[in-house]
Design a protein around this motif. Structure first.
Motif, PDB file in Angstrom:
ATOM      1  N   PHE A   3      -6.566   2.203  -5.156  1.00  0.00           N
ATOM      2  CA  PHE A   3      -5.864   1.898  -3.641  1.00  0.00           C
ATOM      3  C   PHE A   3      -5.360   2.829  -3.043  1.00  0.00           C
ATOM      4  N   GLY A   4      -4.214   3.102  -3.946  1.00  0.00           N
ATOM      5  CA  GLY A   4      -3.607   3.968  -3.264  1.00  0.00           C
ATOM      6  C   GLY A   4      -3.415   6.118  -3.172  1.00  0.00           C
ATOM      7  N   ILE A   5      -4.164   6.413  -4.509  1.00  0.00           N
ATOM      8  CA  ILE A   5      -5.366   7.439  -4.138  1.00  0.00           C
ATOM      9  C   ILE A   5      -6.231   7.308  -3.141  1.00  0.00           C
ATOM     10  N   LEU A   6      -6.726   6.248  -3.171  1.00  0.00           N
ATOM     11  CA  LEU A   6      -8.167   6.283  -2.464  1.00  0.00           C
ATOM     12  C   LEU A   6      -7.272   6.983  -0.438  1.00  0.00           C
ATOM     13  N   TYR A   7      -6.549   5.678  -0.804  1.00  0.00           N
ATOM     14  CA  TYR A   7      -5.332   5.318   0.870  1.00  0.00           C
ATOM     15  C   TYR A   7      -5.240   7.127   1.293  1.00  0.00           C
ATOM     16  N   LEU A   8      -4.990   7.551   0.784  1.00  0.00           N
ATOM     17  CA  LEU A   8      -3.732   8.697   0.792  1.00  0.00           C
ATOM     18  C   LEU A   8      -4.812   9.750   1.177  1.00  0.00           C
ATOM     19  N   LEU A   9      -6.079   9.900   0.102  1.00  0.00           N
ATOM     20  CA  LEU A   9      -7.478  10.640   0.647  1.00  0.00           C
ATOM     21  C   LEU A   9      -7.779  10.527   1.711  1.00  0.00           C
ATOM     22  N   ALA A  10      -8.589   9.871   1.959  1.00  0.00           N
ATOM     23  CA  ALA A  10      -9.098   8.901   3.037  1.00  0.00           C
ATOM     24  C   ALA A  10      -8.274   9.430   4.194  1.00  0.00           C
ATOM     25  N   GLY A  52       1.254  -1.353   0.006  1.00  0.00           N
ATOM     26  CA  GLY A  52      -0.002  -0.123  -0.185  1.00  0.00           C
ATOM     27  C   GLY A  52       0.587   1.644  -0.216  1.00  0.00           C
ATOM     28  N   THR A  53       0.246   2.002   0.476  1.00  0.00           N
ATOM     29  CA  THR A  53       1.171   3.283   0.102  1.00  0.00           C
ATOM     30  C   THR A  53       1.657   3.928   1.334  1.00  0.00           C
ATOM     31  N   ASN A  54       1.851   3.145   2.807  1.00  0.00           N
ATOM     32  CA  ASN A  54       2.705   3.452   3.481  1.00  0.00           C
ATOM     33  C   ASN A  54       2.968   2.240   4.265  1.00  0.00           C
ATOM     34  N   GLN A  55       4.259   2.011   4.729  1.00  0.00           N
ATOM     35  CA  GLN A  55       4.302   0.016   5.443  1.00  0.00           C
ATOM     36  C   GLN A  55       3.916   0.085   6.957  1.00  0.00           C
ATOM     37  N   ASN A  56       3.965   2.281   7.362  1.00  0.00           N
ATOM     38  CA  ASN A  56       3.179   1.683   9.148  1.00  0.00           C
ATOM     39  C   ASN A  56       1.976   2.117   9.254  1.00  0.00           C
ATOM     40  N   ASP A  57       1.642   2.600   8.161  1.00  0.00           N
ATOM     41  CA  ASP A  57       0.583   2.482   8.230  1.00  0.00           C
ATOM     42  C   ASP A  57      -0.140   1.048   8.000  1.00  0.00           C
ATOM     43  N   SER A  58      -1.438   0.937   9.662  1.00  0.00           N
ATOM     44  CA  SER A  58      -2.263  -0.981   9.383  1.00  0.00           C
ATOM     45  C   SER A  58      -3.263  -0.015  10.111  1.00  0.00           C
ATOM     46  N   GLY A  59      -4.908  -1.025   9.676  1.00  0.00           N
ATOM     47  CA  GLY A  59      -5.649  -1.467  10.179  1.00  0.00           C
ATOM     48  C   GLY A  59      -7.035  -0.970   9.302  1.00  0.00           C
ATOM     49  N   GLU A  60      -7.764  -0.295  10.224  1.00  0.00           N
ATOM     50  CA  GLU A  60      -9.395  -0.727   9.284  1.00  0.00           C
ATOM     51  C   GLU A  60      -9.093   0.678   9.786  1.00  0.00           C
ATOM     52  N   LEU A  61      -9.693   1.569   7.996  1.00  0.00           N
ATOM     53  CA  LEU A  61     -11.023   3.023   8.168  1.00  0.00           C
ATOM     54  C   LEU A  61     -11.857   2.966   7.312  1.00  0.00           C
ATOM     55  N   GLU A  62     -12.656   3.658   8.665  1.00  0.00           N
ATOM     56  CA  GLU A  62     -14.026   4.312   7.498  1.00  0.00           C
ATOM     57  C   GLU A  62     -14.355   5.621   6.965  1.00  0.00           C
ATOM     58  N   ILE A  63     -14.191   5.583   6.365  1.00  0.00           N
ATOM     59  CA  ILE A  63     -15.129   7.212   5.671  1.00  0.00           C
ATOM     60  C   ILE A  63     -16.295   7.470   4.332  1.00  0.00           C
ATOM     61  N   GLY A  64     -16.573   7.714   5.463  1.00  0.00           N
ATOM     62  CA  GLY A  64     -18.270   8.142   4.468  1.00  0.00           C
ATOM     63  C   GLY A  64     -19.178   6.665   4.743  1.00  0.00           C
ATOM     64  N   PRO A  65     -19.173   5.985   3.158  1.00  0.00           N
ATOM     65  CA  PRO A  65     -19.802   5.037   3.334  1.00  0.00           C
ATOM     66  C   PRO A  65     -19.043   4.052   2.591  1.00  0.00           C
ATOM     67  N   LEU A  66     -17.752   4.126   3.331  1.00  0.00           N
ATOM     68  CA  LEU A  66     -16.929   3.197   2.731  1.00  0.00           C
ATOM     69  C   LEU A  66     -15.928   2.671   4.157  1.00  0.00           C
ATOM     70  N   ILE A  67     -15.691   1.344   3.994  1.00  0.00           N
ATOM     71  CA  ILE A  67     -14.167   0.658   5.059  1.00  0.00           C
ATOM     72  C   ILE A  67     -13.568   0.687   4.275  1.00  0.00           C
ATOM     73  N   ILE A  68     -12.069   1.055   4.502  1.00  0.00           N
ATOM     74  CA  ILE A  68     -10.840   0.744   3.841  1.00  0.00           C
ATOM     75  C   ILE A  68      -9.936  -0.014   4.647  1.00  0.00           C
ATOM     76  N   ARG A  69      -9.768  -1.405   4.565  1.00  0.00           N
ATOM     77  CA  ARG A  69      -8.618  -2.191   4.813  1.00  0.00           C
ATOM     78  C   ARG A  69      -7.561  -2.370   4.694  1.00  0.00           C
ATOM     79  N   LYS A  70      -6.689  -1.365   4.967  1.00  0.00           N
ATOM     80  CA  LYS A  70      -5.250  -1.509   4.654  1.00  0.00           C
ATOM     81  C   LYS A  70      -4.497  -2.778   4.293  1.00  0.00           C
ATOM     82  N   ASP A  71      -4.038  -3.335   5.530  1.00  0.00           N
ATOM     83  CA  ASP A  71      -3.910  -4.486   5.167  1.00  0.00           C
ATOM     84  C   ASP A  71      -4.645  -5.412   4.576  1.00  0.00           C
ATOM     85  N   GLN A  72      -5.326  -5.765   4.260  1.00  0.00           N
ATOM     86  CA  GLN A  72      -5.515  -6.804   3.130  1.00  0.00           C
ATOM     87  C   GLN A  72      -6.565  -5.948   1.899  1.00  0.00           C
ATOM     88  N   HIS A  73      -6.282  -4.724   1.722  1.00  0.00           N
ATOM     89  CA  HIS A  73      -5.815  -4.508   0.041  1.00  0.00           C
ATOM     90  C   HIS A  73      -7.068  -4.347   0.217  1.00  0.00           C
TER      91      HIS A  73
END
Length: 227
Positions: A159-166, A121-142
């Protein structure tokens, strides 16, 4: 890691094979579009280097077929240099684009970058689950899905663009900012390259959320996601 090199020119396949194997990757080769699809379905492929002009099925047709089920990183090769050809390739779901004649070291560098983004993903030091608006983003599982459980298949760059903005809500990123942070290269490409990927990302999100707009355009400046 296994890379599939697909070009109807066997000399190009053999040349790229030498450079790729020197980096410790396994290599598969294909010489027509149908063979590419068959190998992607049958083998575990980590990245695809794909020529646009292929027998049986064109490279663009192959990308469309693969994108129905997979976010496999795809680097396209083509002798065509017109912007419209680049945009067509990216719109169909390719992650990056190199024009022939090319430097094999440049191709290898881009492949390694695509694999790195796809894996970490975009940052190896980030992990976990992010919820923003109607979306759930799971970085570890891409993985991205809606709150209703609808899975959204994104390419590594989308995915990289979405994760960066989110992960930076309300911050506006220019096309150059996005390219440098997601592609992890100095921005030497037209802003329209980023625009195409953002457009494709939006289409997928809106289709899964009944038209809800998540990625906003700040005209003349860039893109953002509001918290």
């Amino acid at each position: 890691m296994r890379i599939l090199v697909a070009d109807d020119d066997k000399e190009i396949c053999d040349l790229l094979e030498i450079y790729i194997k020197n980096e410790g990757y396994e290599v598969e080769k294909a010489y027509d579009g149908q063979e590419v699809i068959d190998k992607v379905e049958r083998l575990e492929i980590d990245c695809l280097i794909l020529d646009v002009m292929m027998p049986k099925k064109s490279g663009l047709e192959v990308v469309k077929e693969i994108r129905k089920t997979s976010s496999l990183p795809i680097l396209m090769l083509s002798a065509k240099t017109a912007d419209i050809d680049k945009i067509r390739g990216l719109t169909n779901g390719a992650d990056d684009y190199v024009v022939k004649p090319f430097n094999p070291l440049e191709v290898l560098a881009r492949v390694k970058s695509l694999i790195r983004r796809s894996t970490y993903g975009t940052n190896q030091n980030d992990s976990g689950e992010l919820e923003i608006g109607p979306l759930i983003i799971r970085k570890d599982q891409h993985q991205v899905e809606t709150l209703d459980g609808v899975d959204i298949q994104l390419t590594a760059l989308e995915f990289g663009i979405l994760y960066l903005l989110a992960t930076n809500p309300n911050r506006v990123f220019s096309a150059d900012d996005i390219f440098e942070k997601v592609w992890k290269q100095e921005s030497l490409v037209p802003a329209k390259t980023v625009m195409v990927h953002v457009s494709h990302l939006r289409d997928k999100i809106e289709k899964a959320t009944d038209g809800e707009s998540i990625v906003k355009t700040v005209w003349g400046v860039g893109y953002k996601i509001e918290s």
